[in-house]
Design an enzyme around this catalytic site. Structure first.
Site, PDB file in Angstrom:
ATOM      1  N   GLU A   1       0.828  -1.215   0.000  1.00 44.17           N
ATOM      2  CA  GLU A   1       0.000   0.000   0.000  1.00 44.17           C
ATOM      3  C   GLU A   1       0.857   1.258   0.000  1.00 44.17           C
ATOM      4  OE1 GLU A   1      -2.840  -0.284   3.173  1.00 44.17           O
ATOM      5  OE2 GLU A   1      -3.899  -1.958   2.259  1.00 44.17           O
TER       6      GLU A   1
ATOM      7  N   GLU B   1      -4.304  -8.743   0.376  1.00 37.56           N
ATOM      8  CA  GLU B   1      -4.978  -8.542   1.661  1.00 37.56           C
ATOM      9  C   GLU B   1      -6.464  -8.627   1.404  1.00 37.56           C
ATOM     10  OE1 GLU B   1      -4.199  -5.173   4.231  1.00 37.56           O
ATOM     11  OE2 GLU B   1      -2.042  -5.393   3.886  1.00 37.56           O
TER      12      GLU B   1
END
Length: 864
Positions: free
Chosen positions: A458, A533
């Protein structure tokens, strides 16, 4: 005659120098001091001393223009000095996490668990070096120290390493004194605002002294891959880096033997391959590459994790001068854009979880048995792959994955240049990304469990041209270090899948984007992908909110989360949504659920209102600011740990464990009912019942009366009876598969709490001072039924050859110190962790006592 004796002495000395390497644990007997605010020497801030530290990573820089260490000596103050009297400091053994010792402080950020992990500390250790070791090389090998390490040997600065998750080596040789006492002093500086979760503090992984001859296999100096694999044979490709610190132009022999591996990871049986190769040394480093044939290889697989070891011996004049063992496996991996992940030629769905590095009540201090227990629980659920989010793990964690048959995504960092925290890795990236990435990969590259290298998570650069540049740079380093495995990255920015960023890595990872799987598969048919994720469902074990609302933003019960498994942050989803996205996009390789276990910190969705208080260091001004915020109606949230885990912080299974088990172990007959059935205040009210099962249909019964049979529809992963009216008694489900009875589950309303029941995960442990026994305590009624809402205080008394090191109950809002010898049960359960005492074998007796309840005693044993 005099010359004859001198010759004998010289030969004896030479013989000792020619012995193989020695790797000794330095975990025991350190002196420790954490500094208060008046003692912190800010002249040692990293920004001011980085020119001293940067040369420690030179080995991993692929450039001729490497940083040079300044002349002179870096002044570390009195604690770095050889003769400083540290006898008044605390004595302890490593691994050590100073933060987990607490106390919990309400005003500390919940995102880092309200624990005092930040600050500056010193560790000092004296060690005697035999005179016979004169002429040896001495290296300090640190598996992990949090963080910004700076190290002195006998008062001389020798190096350091800032990244707290990195393993690194420091050369002590120029300053070590054979035949005398030597002193190692290590300063750690854990800056606040440097982590998004609990990082721990201290030398929290193992530390070693490695002694070698001047000619030896380099640190992490072997790399073994297998190609041309068939039932008959496999080609083993070996690369060996050999250090020759004196640049001697010697002729040596490199003997390589391949063995099967025993349970301890050592060679066993006769060698399967033997090779002798002469090598002429030249310069300070030599590279030897060999291809050997292994006949009838046994493949490493998740179902049969067979391992080999390459024992490499360097010989000079017929005598061994170094022996270096490398454990490895033979297997094939392949990612197909249209068909997911393949292991040894067959498709294997990635059934994975993300795992932070803390070990619950033990904090960040690594413990082999604690990690093994976590993996055992996850394996029972059906997990076959771990993502080490978001940093390199302890080396022993990868050893366990190799041994137990887990696959691994080995992850490098969480942050590139765009910061997530003021003092996070972004301040190091430009100076250290190459050294950290290459060192991390060289440490881990022989583990057969590893199937991908993750370069980040991220990162803020996903949508920028600079992000494309950086990602291409990191991927190129991955390919240079290990052409046998792909690079990946976890992306939460949906644009990153279609703006060119997706072309910078080999395998694309989606964070929380199941709705994009099918589109990506259609638009990018040549790029393999998976859910890096997923879900981020939030729940608290044993907590249920009524009425049951399917709005994922609901489910809050004060500072707890309902365990109907329907609730998630705005970016996330319940498990069912992710399952549907995968089943609609068959090319998806699998998923990594956030997270396998609850972890310390990040108590989403309960954010901290009083963040501004961290800016107040003056206690009077802080108190004024706190009072002002309270008058405005803002409150401090108590949460210390996450709600994301499928398993809670103590290792107790949440309901969600069983929806994953039902999906990931479809051949296991199982059914699980939720909620519990103790609802005296809900008689006559609607109390929905959900069932997770690996069957395809199920019938629900309340006190013997059928409430109907339900069949799983397409994209349906749980069975729901949403109109059940509560009455005490027995709720039971019978699951079917292919119209045959498959599994069942039953819950009976319990009576009042009457007794304690204890259950140990093992009855014996090794007397090595590290091994653990986990003992679960449950509150039961007279009929031995579990009492699911009990919160009785439980006290522990231990006698014999062991010690209580921690207690826990899985309550994410508990501020009780983990070191307490008593703890309240939370929703009927609590945990005590017992550690062995080194060298002390014999019986151990644990008493669990709670006022008004029948006590329980369990007998355990510590053995050689």
């Amino acid at each position: 005659m005099k010359h004859y004796y001198l010759l004998i002495i010289c030969l004896l000395f030479l013989g000792q120098n020619l012995s193989s390497r020695d790797r000794v644990s330095l975990n025991e007997g350190w002196r420790f001091k954490k500094l208060d605010s008046t003692e912190i020497n800010h002249t040692l801030d990293y920004a001011k001393i980085k020119q001293w530290v940067l040369p420690s990573g030179n080995k991993f820089l692929v450039t001729s223009n490497k940083p040079q260490k300044p002349t002179g000596n870096l002044d570390g103050g009195k604690y770095a000095q050889y003769g400083y009297d540290d006898s008044g400091w605390r004595q302890l053994n490593l691994p050590h996490d100073w933060g987990i010792e607490g106390p919990f402080v309400q005003q500390y950020p919940g995102e880092t668990a309200k624990l005092p992990w930040f600050g500056v500390s010193w560790y000092r250790k004296s060690l005697d070096i035999n005179a016979s070791d004169a002429g040896k090389q001495f290296y300090l090998d640190v598996d992990g120290a949090m963080s910004f390490s700076t190290i002195w040997c006998n008062g001389h600065f020798v190096g350091g390493w800032p990244y707290g998750y990195a393993s690194y080596r420091i050369d002590l040789t120029p300053y070590m004194k054979a035949g005398e006492k030597n002193v190692i002093a290590i300063r750690l500086d854990n800056p606040d605002e440097s982590s998004r979760w609990y990082p721990g503090g201290g030398i929290y992984r193992n530390i070693w002294l490695t002694k070698t001859n001047p000619v030896s296999i380099a640190q992490w100096g072997t790399f073994i891959t297998a190609t041309d694999i068939s039932k008959e044979r496999a080609t083993l490709n070996l690369k060996m880096n050999i250090d020759n610190v004196n640049s001697a132009k010697d002729q040596i022999n490199v003997k390589t033997e391949i063995y099967n591996v025993d349970k301890q990871g050592n060679p066993t049986g006769k060698p399967l391959v033997i090779d002798n190769t002469p090598l002429k040394l030249s310069g300070k480093e030599s590279l030897l590459e060999k291809s050997l044939t292994l006949k009838q290889p046994v493949l490493w697989d998740i179902d049969n994790p067979h391992l080999y070891v390459a024992s490499i011996t360097l010989q000079k004049n017929g005598k061994a001068i170094d022996t270096y063992n490398t454990v490895f496996g033979v297997r094939t991996i392949e990612f197909k854009a249209n068909d997911g992940f393949h292991l040894n030629g067959r498709r294997v769905r990635l059934q994975g979880v993300c795992m932070h590095h803390d070990l619950g009540a033990l904090g960040a201090a690594f413990n082999y048995r604690a990690m093994e227990r976590q993996l055992e629980i996850l394996q029972e659920m059906g997990v076959n792959v771990i993502r080490t989010s978001h940093n390199p793990p302890a080396p022993e964690m990868l050893d366990l994955c190799d041994k137990m048959g887990f696959l691994v995504i080995d992850e490098f960092i969480d942050t590139w240049v765009v910061p997530k925290k003021k003092n996070g890795y972004a301040i190091l990236f430009n100076d250290w990304h190459e050294q950290d990435l290459r060192a991390f990969m060289q440490r881990d590259r022989n583990h057969p469990s590893i199937i991908m290298w993750s370069t980040g998570n991220e990162v803020g650069e996903q949508g920028s041209a600079d992000g494309i540049r950086i990602s291409n740079l990191l991927t190129s380093i991955v390919h240079e270090e290990d052409p046998s495995r792909p690079a990946t990255i976890g992306c939460d920015n949906p644009n990153a899948a279609f703006n060119g960023f997706e072309n910078t890595t080999d395998i694309f990872g989606f964070n929380y984007k199941p709705h994009l799987y099918s589109k990506f598969s259609a638009d990018r048919p040549n790029i393999p992908f998976y859910g890096s994720e997923t879900a981020s469902c939030i729940s608290t074990r044993g907590e249920y909110l009524f009425p049951v609302d399917d709005d994922k933003s609901g489910g809050k019960i004060g500072f707890q989360m309902s365990s109907y498994d329907l609730y998630a942050p705005d970016w996330a989803s319940p498990p069912d949504t992710e399952f549907k996205g995968q089943d609609q996009a068959k090319a998806n390789a699998g998923e990594f659920v956030w997270t396998g276990f609850d972890y310390l910190g990040e108590p989403t969705p309960f954010t901290r209102d009083l963040t501004v208080l961290t800016n107040y260091h003056n206690p009077i001004e802080r108190a004024k600011a706190e009072q002002a915020l309270k008058e405005m109606g803002k409150i401090e949230v108590p949460s210390r740990s996450s709600y994301f885990g499928i398993v809670d912080l103590a290792g107790f299974k949440k309901d969600r464990f069983y929806i994953y088990q039902a999906r990931w172990r479809p051949d296991l007959p199982m059914a699980h009912i939720l909620p519990h059935w103790n609802w005296s205040e809900r008689i006559g009210q609607v109390t929905p019942v959900h069932v997770y099962t690996s069957g395809d249909s199920a019938e629900l019964f309340l006190n013997g009366k059928s409430l109907g049979k339900k069949i799983k529809g397409e994209y349906e992963y749980r069975l729901r009876w949403d109109d059940v009216v509560y009455e005490p008694g027995v709720i039971e489900v019978v699951a079917y598969k292919d119209n045959k009875v498959w599994a069942s589950d039953k819950i009976k309303t319990s009576g009042d709490a009457y007794q304690l029941k204890v259950d140990a995960d093992r009855n014996t442990m090794k007397a090595d001072g590290q091994d653990l026994i986990y003992v679960t305590i449950e509150i039961k009624d007279k009929e031995d039924l579990f009492v699911p809402r009990a919160n009785n205080l439980v006290q522990f008394e231990l006698s014999g050859n062991g010690e209580i090191v921690a207690t826990d109950n899985g309550d994410p809002t508990s501020h009780e110190p983990f070191q307490n010898k008593n703890i309240k049960a939370f929703n009927g359960k609590c945990l005590v962790i017992i550690r062995s005492i080194k060298g002390q074998t014999g019986n151990i007796q644990l008493k669990a006592i709670s006022e008004g309840l029948k006590k329980e005693i369990i007998n355990l044993k510590s053995i050689d």
